[in-house]
Design an enzyme around this catalytic site. Structure first.
Site, PDB file in Angstrom:
ATOM      1  N   ARG A 111     -14.066 -16.810  -2.686  1.00 22.91           N
ATOM      2  CA  ARG A 111     -13.496 -15.494  -3.037  1.00 22.91           C
ATOM      3  C   ARG A 111     -14.417 -14.319  -2.649  1.00 22.91           C
ATOM      4  NH1 ARG A 111     -10.071 -18.541  -2.871  1.00 22.91           N
ATOM      5  NH2 ARG A 111      -8.841 -19.386  -4.579  1.00 22.91           N
TER       6      ARG A 111
ATOM      7  N   GLU B 264     -12.986 -13.645 -11.616  1.00 25.89           N
ATOM      8  CA  GLU B 264     -12.599 -13.642 -10.198  1.00 25.89           C
ATOM      9  C   GLU B 264     -11.901 -12.316  -9.887  1.00 25.89           C
ATOM     10  OE1 GLU B 264     -10.412 -17.066  -8.733  1.00 25.89           O
ATOM     11  OE2 GLU B 264      -9.187 -15.798  -7.450  1.00 25.89           O
TER      12      GLU B 264
ATOM     13  N   CYS C 260      -5.514 -15.594 -11.025  1.00 26.77           N
ATOM     14  CA  CYS C 260      -6.538 -16.253 -11.851  1.00 26.77           C
ATOM     15  C   CYS C 260      -7.600 -15.246 -12.251  1.00 26.77           C
ATOM     16  CB  CYS C 260      -7.176 -17.406 -11.077  1.00 26.77           C
ATOM     17  SG  CYS C 260      -6.059 -18.813 -10.977  1.00 26.77           S
TER      18      CYS C 260
HETATM   19  C1  LIG Z   1       0.704 -14.234  -9.142  1.00 25.76           C
HETATM   20  C2  LIG Z   1      -0.592 -14.231  -8.363  1.00 25.76           C
HETATM   21  C3  LIG Z   1      -0.979 -15.362  -7.669  1.00 25.76           C
HETATM   22  C4  LIG Z   1      -2.174 -15.373  -6.955  1.00 25.76           C
HETATM   23  N1  LIG Z   1      -2.525 -16.505  -6.280  1.00 25.76           N
HETATM   24  C5  LIG Z   1      -3.680 -16.512  -5.569  1.00 25.76           C
HETATM   25  C6  LIG Z   1      -4.075 -17.692  -4.853  1.00 25.76           C
HETATM   26  O1  LIG Z   1      -3.397 -18.693  -4.831  1.00 25.76           O
HETATM   27  N2  LIG Z   1      -5.238 -17.640  -4.154  1.00 25.76           N
HETATM   28  C7  LIG Z   1      -6.020 -16.530  -4.123  1.00 25.76           C
HETATM   29  O2  LIG Z   1      -7.056 -16.544  -3.457  1.00 25.76           O
HETATM   30  N3  LIG Z   1      -5.673 -15.414  -4.800  1.00 25.76           N
HETATM   31  C8  LIG Z   1      -4.532 -15.377  -5.511  1.00 25.76           C
HETATM   32  N4  LIG Z   1      -4.188 -14.246  -6.188  1.00 25.76           N
HETATM   33  C9  LIG Z   1      -5.096 -13.069  -6.179  1.00 25.76           C
HETATM   34  C10 LIG Z   1      -4.817 -12.068  -5.035  1.00 25.76           C
HETATM   35  O3  LIG Z   1      -3.455 -12.125  -4.655  1.00 25.76           O
HETATM   36  C11 LIG Z   1      -5.698 -12.323  -3.818  1.00 25.76           C
HETATM   37  O4  LIG Z   1      -7.064 -12.174  -4.133  1.00 25.76           O
HETATM   38  C12 LIG Z   1      -5.342 -11.367  -2.659  1.00 25.76           C
HETATM   39  O5  LIG Z   1      -6.028 -11.766  -1.518  1.00 25.76           O
HETATM   40  C13 LIG Z   1      -5.709  -9.920  -2.965  1.00 25.76           C
HETATM   41  O6  LIG Z   1      -5.135  -9.124  -1.942  1.00 25.76           O
HETATM   42  P1  LIG Z   1      -4.681  -7.628  -2.225  1.00 25.76           P
HETATM   43  O7  LIG Z   1      -4.166  -7.085  -0.938  1.00 25.76           O
HETATM   44  O8  LIG Z   1      -3.771  -7.553  -3.367  1.00 25.76           O
HETATM   45  O9  LIG Z   1      -6.082  -6.978  -2.551  1.00 25.76           O
HETATM   46  P2  LIG Z   1      -6.436  -5.950  -3.739  1.00 25.76           P
HETATM   47  O10 LIG Z   1      -6.235  -6.626  -5.036  1.00 25.76           O
HETATM   48  O11 LIG Z   1      -5.744  -4.658  -3.514  1.00 25.76           O
HETATM   49  O12 LIG Z   1      -7.986  -5.757  -3.476  1.00 25.76           O
HETATM   50  C14 LIG Z   1      -8.878  -6.827  -3.669  1.00 25.76           C
HETATM   51  C15 LIG Z   1     -10.248  -6.414  -3.105  1.00 25.76           C
HETATM   52  O13 LIG Z   1     -10.137  -6.284  -1.703  1.00 25.76           O
HETATM   53  C16 LIG Z   1     -10.559  -4.993  -1.309  1.00 25.76           C
HETATM   54  N5  LIG Z   1      -9.761  -4.625  -0.141  1.00 25.76           N
HETATM   55  C17 LIG Z   1      -8.413  -4.478  -0.051  1.00 25.76           C
HETATM   56  N6  LIG Z   1      -8.075  -4.171   1.209  1.00 25.76           N
HETATM   57  C18 LIG Z   1      -9.225  -4.119   1.924  1.00 25.76           C
HETATM   58  C19 LIG Z   1      -9.534  -3.838   3.283  1.00 25.76           C
HETATM   59  N7  LIG Z   1      -8.592  -3.536   4.185  1.00 25.76           N
HETATM   60  N8  LIG Z   1     -10.837  -3.876   3.661  1.00 25.76           N
HETATM   61  C20 LIG Z   1     -11.817  -4.170   2.768  1.00 25.76           C
HETATM   62  N9  LIG Z   1     -11.591  -4.427   1.477  1.00 25.76           N
HETATM   63  C21 LIG Z   1     -10.301  -4.396   1.071  1.00 25.76           C
HETATM   64  C22 LIG Z   1     -10.315  -4.106  -2.506  1.00 25.76           C
HETATM   65  O14 LIG Z   1     -11.136  -2.957  -2.485  1.00 25.76           O
HETATM   66  C23 LIG Z   1     -10.729  -5.052  -3.612  1.00 25.76           C
HETATM   67  O15 LIG Z   1     -12.141  -5.084  -3.687  1.00 25.76           O
HETATM   68  C24 LIG Z   1      -2.995 -14.211  -6.914  1.00 25.76           C
HETATM   69  C25 LIG Z   1      -2.586 -13.069  -7.589  1.00 25.76           C
HETATM   70  C26 LIG Z   1      -1.399 -13.065  -8.307  1.00 25.76           C
HETATM   71  C27 LIG Z   1      -0.976 -11.816  -9.024  1.00 25.76           C
END
Ligand SMILES: Cc1cc2nc3c(=O)[nH]c(=O)nc-3n(C[C@H](O)[C@H](O)[C@H](O)COP(=O)(O)OP(=O)(O)OC[C@H]3O[C@@H](n4cnc5c(N)ncnc54)[C@H](O)[C@@H]3O)c2cc1C
Length: 323
Positions: A192, A311, A241
Site C-alpha cells: 500500500r 491503511e 480496509c
Molecule cells: C469498498 C472499498 C473497497 C476497497 N477495496 C480495496 C482493495 O481491494 N484493494 C485496495 O488496495 N484498496 C481497496 N480500497 C481502498 C481504495 O479504493 C484504494 O486504495 C484506491 O487505490 C484509492 O484510490 P483513490 O483514487 O480513491 O485515491 P484517494 O483515496 O483519492 O487517494 C489516496 C492517496 O493517493 C493520493 N493520490 C491520489 N491521486 C494521486 C495522484 N494522481 N498522484 C499522487 N498521489 C495521488 C492521495 O493524495 C492520497 O494520498 C477499497 C476501498 C473501498 C471504499
C-alpha cells in the site's frame, strides 16, 4: 475582535487572495473553487472542505497551480476518487488537486502491445476498456473504487495481485512542475505504498497486459471477482480496509475476535460483514470515525497485544498526531 478571530480573518483573507491570484493564470476549462466540500468526493462521506480546490484541464495549468502553491508555501494534496481517505471535520488547509477532467482519463493501447492509462482513469473503466480490447491481466482491479493515480500511490491490490505487478513505467510530475518517466526498476513500492509519489503527482502509467483473450472470457473473470466482493464486503459508505494486515495476520479477524463487530461511535460503525471496514450509517462525522479507529486499536492492543496501523489515510494529517 478576539485575537483568535482576527487570526482566522487573516487566514481567510489569504486563502481568498491565493485563489484570486490563481484564477487569471488558468485556462477557462480548469475549475477552481474556495471551500469546496470534500465529503461528497469521498466514499466514506465525512469531513470538511478544501480551502482551495482545483481540477486542472492541462499539464500547463497543473504546473501553474504547483508553482503558485510553492511560492506561497501552500500545502498541495492530490485527490483521486477519495476511496482511501478520512477527511477531518475541519477540512484541509491546502490546495487540493483532483485529476477529474477527461484529459487525465486516457486508455491508449500501443503498437508494442502495452497500454497507457491516465491517472484520472477509474479502475472500473480500466477493467471494462481492457476487456473490450481483449487484454487480460487487469481483472483483479475490478471493484477497487479508485482511479489509476490513487491506485499507484497506494499500490492498490486485490485477489493476490498489486497494480505494480502490471506497471512497466510511471509518469509523474514533481511539485516543482517537472515531468519524469520512471521505469519499474527505479520505483520503490511495497504494501500500500509507492515512495516516489510522496511528493509528486502520478500522471499515468504504461501497463503490460498478461495476454490477449476474448472479451467474454475476461468479463466472466471480472464477474467472479465482483461476486466475491459483494459477498464479503459491506455495501454502506466506507473507505475500504481501515487497518493494514499485520505480517502473517488478518486485521479483520483480529478485530472480529475482539468482539468489535457492530461497535459504533455515532453513525460510524465496525461493519458486521467485514470487521476491518468502518461504515457510515448516514450521519457519521470525521470525529466519530477517528474515535472509533482509536477504540478498535486500543481494544486489539489490550486483548491481542497487536498494534494495528491504519491503511486508510487521514487527509492532510498524520495518524500519529491523533492516535
Ligand atoms: C469498498 C472499498 C473497497 C476497497 N477495496 C480495496 C482493495 O481491494 N484493494 C485496495 O488496495 N484498496 C481497496 N480500497 C481502498 C481504495 O479504493 C484504494 O486504495 C484506491 O487505490 C484509492 O484510490 P483513490 O483514487 O480513491 O485515491 P484517494 O483515496 O483519492 O487517494 C489516496 C492517496 O493517493 C493520493 N493520490 C491520489 N491521486 C494521486 C495522484 N494522481 N498522484 C499522487 N498521489 C495521488 C492521495 O493524495 C492520497 O494520498 C477499497 C476501498 C473501498 C471504499
Amino acid at each position: 475582535m478576539s485575537s483568535e478571530l482576527s487570526l482566522l480573518a487573516v487566514k481567510t483573507l489569504s486563502w481568498d487572495e491565493f485563489a484570486a491570484a490563481l484564477a487569471p493564470l488558468l485556462s477557462p476549462e480548469t475549475r477552481l473553487r474556495r471551500e469546496e466540500p470534500l465529503a461528497t468526493k469521498t466514499t466514506m462521506r465525512v469531513g470538511g472542505a478544501a480551502r482551495v480546490y482545483a481540477e486542472p484541464a492541462s499539464i500547463a495549468d497543473l504546473q501553474t497551480l504547483l508553482r503558485a502553491a510553492v511560492q506561497r508555501s501552500v500545502k498541495v494534496l492530490l485527490l483521486g476518487r477519495g476511496s482511501n481517505l478520512i477527511v477531518p471535520d475541519e477540512g484541509v488547509d491546502g490546495l487540493v488537486i483532483g485529476l477529474a477532467h477527461d484529459v487525465w482519463a486516457a486508455f491508449e493501447p500501443r503498437s508494442d502491445g502495452r497500454v497507457w492509462v491516465g491517472a484520472g482513469l477509474r479502475l472500473k473503466n480500466l477493467c471494462g476498456l481492457a476487456a473490450k480490447a481483449g487484454l487480460t491481466g487487469f481483472e483483479f482491479l475490478e471493484g477497487i473504487p479508485g482511479n489509476v493515480g490513487g491506485a499507484l500511490r497506494m499500490n492498490a491490490g486485490a485477489m493476490g495481485g498489486w497494480i505494480f505487478d502490471v506497471v512497466e513505467e510511471m509518469q509523474l510530475m514533481t511539485f516543482a512542475g517537472e515531468v519524469k518517466t520512471l521505469g519499474k526498476s527505479a520505483l520503490h513500492v511495497d504494501y500500500r505504498h509507492c515512495a516516489e509519489l510522496h511528493d509528486a503527482i502520478a500522471l499515468g502509467a504504461v501497463l503490460r497486459p498478461a495476454a490477449h483473450a476474448d472479451a467474454e472470457a475476461i468479463n466472466r473473470q471480472i464477474d467472479v471477482y465482483r461476486r466475491k466482493r459483494h459477498e464479503s464486503q459491506p455495501r454502506e459508505p466506507s473507505a475500504g480496509c481501515v487497518f493494514k494486515n499485520p505480517p502473517g495476520l488478518s486485521a479483520g479477524r483480529l478485530i472480529d475476535e475482539c468482539g468489535l463487530k457492530g461497535e459504533h461511535v455515532g453513525d460510524a460503525e465496525v461493519s458486521g460483514v467485514h470487521a476491518n471496514f468502518i461504515i457510515n450509517r448516514g450521519q457519521a462525522t470525521g470525529a466519530d470515525v477517528l474515535e472509533l479507529v482509536r477504540r478498535v486499536r486500543t481494544r486489539v492492543r489490550q486483548v491481542r497485544g497487536v498494534e494495528l496501523e491504519p491503511e486508510v489515510l487521514l487527509y492532510g494529517k498524520n495518524w500519529r498526531d491523533v492516535l
